[in-house]
Structures are given as C-alpha cells and as structure tokens.
Design a protein around this motif. Structure first.
Motif, PDB file in Angstrom:
ATOM      1  N   MET A  96       0.856  -1.195   0.000  1.00 10.35           N
ATOM      2  CA  MET A  96       0.000   0.000   0.000  1.00 10.35           C
ATOM      3  C   MET A  96       0.885   1.236   0.000  1.00 10.35           C
ATOM      4  O   MET A  96       1.886   1.289   0.688  1.00 10.35           O
ATOM      5  N   SER A  97       0.503   2.215  -0.783  1.00 10.97           N
ATOM      6  CA  SER A  97       1.264   3.462  -0.802  1.00 10.97           C
ATOM      7  C   SER A  97       0.567   4.499   0.083  1.00 10.97           C
ATOM      8  O   SER A  97      -0.476   4.244   0.672  1.00 10.97           O
ATOM      9  N   ASP A  98       1.148   5.694   0.149  1.00  7.67           N
ATOM     10  CA  ASP A  98       0.507   6.741   0.955  1.00  7.67           C
ATOM     11  C   ASP A  98      -0.343   7.668   0.092  1.00  7.67           C
ATOM     12  O   ASP A  98      -0.663   8.776   0.490  1.00  7.67           O
ATOM     13  N   LEU A  99      -0.706   7.198  -1.111  1.00  9.62           N
ATOM     14  CA  LEU A  99      -1.608   7.980  -1.947  1.00  9.62           C
ATOM     15  C   LEU A  99      -2.953   8.117  -1.249  1.00  9.62           C
ATOM     16  O   LEU A  99      -3.377   7.231  -0.524  1.00  9.62           O
ATOM     17  N   ASP A 100      -3.633   9.226  -1.522  1.00 10.90           N
ATOM     18  CA  ASP A 100      -4.963   9.416  -0.936  1.00 10.90           C
ATOM     19  C   ASP A 100      -5.869   8.231  -1.247  1.00 10.90           C
ATOM     20  O   ASP A 100      -6.601   7.765  -0.383  1.00 10.90           O
ATOM     21  N   VAL A 101      -5.783   7.752  -2.501  1.00 11.55           N
ATOM     22  CA  VAL A 101      -6.681   6.671  -2.908  1.00 11.55           C
ATOM     23  C   VAL A 101      -6.419   5.406  -2.085  1.00 11.55           C
ATOM     24  O   VAL A 101      -7.341   4.659  -1.748  1.00 11.55           O
ATOM     25  N   CYS A 102      -5.161   5.175  -1.738  1.00 11.33           N
ATOM     26  CA  CYS A 102      -4.831   4.000  -0.938  1.00 11.33           C
ATOM     27  C   CYS A 102      -5.270   4.183   0.515  1.00 11.33           C
ATOM     28  O   CYS A 102      -5.658   3.223   1.174  1.00 11.33           O
ATOM     29  N   GLN A 103      -5.222   5.405   0.980  1.00  9.72           N
ATOM     30  CA  GLN A 103      -5.609   5.647   2.373  1.00  9.72           C
ATOM     31  C   GLN A 103      -7.109   5.556   2.586  1.00  9.72           C
ATOM     32  O   GLN A 103      -7.572   5.527   3.720  1.00  9.72           O
ATOM     33  N   SER A 104      -7.844   5.456   1.493  1.00  4.72           N
ATOM     34  CA  SER A 104      -9.277   5.189   1.640  1.00  4.72           C
ATOM     35  C   SER A 104      -9.603   3.813   1.053  1.00  4.72           C
ATOM     36  O   SER A 104     -10.750   3.540   0.706  1.00  4.72           O
ATOM     37  N   CYS A 105      -8.590   2.958   0.963  1.00  2.00           N
ATOM     38  CA  CYS A 105      -8.790   1.618   0.399  1.00  2.00           C
ATOM     39  C   CYS A 105      -8.214   0.563   1.348  1.00  2.00           C
ATOM     40  O   CYS A 105      -8.894   0.113   2.254  1.00  2.00           O
ATOM     41  N   GLY A 106      -6.986   0.138   1.108  1.00  2.00           N
ATOM     42  CA  GLY A 106      -6.369  -0.900   1.964  1.00  2.00           C
ATOM     43  C   GLY A 106      -6.734  -2.312   1.545  1.00  2.00           C
ATOM     44  O   GLY A 106      -6.403  -3.278   2.242  1.00  2.00           O
ATOM     45  N   ALA A 107      -7.393  -2.457   0.392  1.00  2.00           N
ATOM     46  CA  ALA A 107      -7.846  -3.786  -0.031  1.00  2.00           C
ATOM     47  C   ALA A 107      -6.693  -4.769  -0.218  1.00  2.00           C
ATOM     48  O   ALA A 107      -6.834  -5.956   0.079  1.00  2.00           O
ATOM     49  N   CYS A 108      -5.560  -4.304  -0.716  1.00  4.66           N
ATOM     50  CA  CYS A 108      -4.441  -5.233  -0.941  1.00  4.66           C
ATOM     51  C   CYS A 108      -3.927  -5.796   0.384  1.00  4.66           C
ATOM     52  O   CYS A 108      -3.548  -6.963   0.466  1.00  4.66           O
ATOM     53  N   CYS A 109      -3.936  -4.987   1.419  1.00  5.56           N
ATOM     54  CA  CYS A 109      -3.440  -5.423   2.732  1.00  5.56           C
ATOM     55  C   CYS A 109      -4.422  -6.374   3.415  1.00  5.56           C
ATOM     56  O   CYS A 109      -4.086  -6.994   4.425  1.00  5.56           O
ATOM     57  N   ALA A 110      -5.612  -6.464   2.868  1.00  2.40           N
ATOM     58  CA  ALA A 110      -6.639  -7.331   3.433  1.00  2.40           C
ATOM     59  C   ALA A 110      -7.109  -8.354   2.403  1.00  2.40           C
ATOM     60  O   ALA A 110      -8.271  -8.765   2.403  1.00  2.40           O
TER      61      ALA A 110
END
Ligand code: SF4
Ligand code: SF4
Length: 112
Positions: A1-15
């Motif tokens: 996961m990166s610190d992009l805004d889109v990733c900070q409202s996602c997290g699907a890869c980490c889950a």
C-alpha cells in the motif's frame, strides 16, 4: 500500500493478499520489518502476520478497509508492499489492485 490518498481510503491489498518476503528484510537480519509482526514461512522467507488467514488482513493495517486506513509500519514495510502500486499510478496498470478492490466492493481506479 502506498501513501496515496486513494490507498488511504482503500487498503484492499493489505486485506486480500499473502505478503511474503525474504527473511533478510527482518529487523533482526539487518532489514527494517519488525520481527514480531512476521511469521516464518520457509527457511528463506517470512510473511506478514494475518495475511494467510481467512479473511486475510495484515496485522499492521490500521483502520477500516474502504474508508480510512494506514500502514502501521509504513516506513518499515517489506518490499512487496513497496512494489504494489495503485492501478494507473504513473500510467502503469496493476490488475491485482483492481481485483482486490473488487473483492472489497470498491470500484476500479481506471476505467478501461
Ligand atoms: S488495492 Fe490498490 S488502491 Fe487499494 S490500497 Fe492497494 S494499491 Fe492502493
Ligand atoms: S505491512 Fe503495511 S503495506 Fe504491507 S500489507 Fe501490511 S499494512 Fe499493508
């Protein structure tokens, strides 16, 4: 996961994904990943705890997937996390990003 805004409202890869990496990335081996958050996988590899469970969720992930998340060890995360980019970032496609977002009911980032 990166610190992009889109990733900070996602997290699907980490889950969604099993996160395995060479044991040389462990803090005890001269790397940066805290040993206490990883399990031994083979003699050579480790994996982030929680990523081989069902449903998978990395123990370092903080927050609610699809709403607001961050990586609790962002500066110390292993290589696979650094290499997994949001689909379309810098024009590079990542079908896995789209697939795991879909598993969590999130739309694709890039319209084909
Ligand atoms: S699945 Fe894609 S958009 Fe979501 S956190 Fe991972 S890289 Fe970012
Ligand atoms: S270490 Fe951080 S970036 Fe990697 S899977 Fe866990 S929460 Fe996600």
């Amino acid at each position: 996961m990166s610190d992009l805004d889109v990733c900070q409202s996602c997290g699907a890869c980490c889950a969604s994904l099993r996160v395995s990496f060479h044991r040389s990335q462990l803090e005890s081996e001269g790397g940066c990943v805290p040993d206490g958050l990883a399990d031994e996988e083979t003699g050579e590899t480790c994996r982030m705890q929680g990523t081989d469970r069902y449903p998978p969720r990395c123990v370092a992930l903080v927050g609610k997937v699809g709403e607001k998340v961050h990586c609790g060890i962002y500066e110390y995360r292993p290589d696979p996390c650094r290499e997994f980019a949001a689909d379309g970032l810098f024009g590079v496609r990542n079908a896995e990003c789209t697939r795991v977002r879909g598993r969590h009911g999130l739309p694709p980032l890039v319209k084909d």
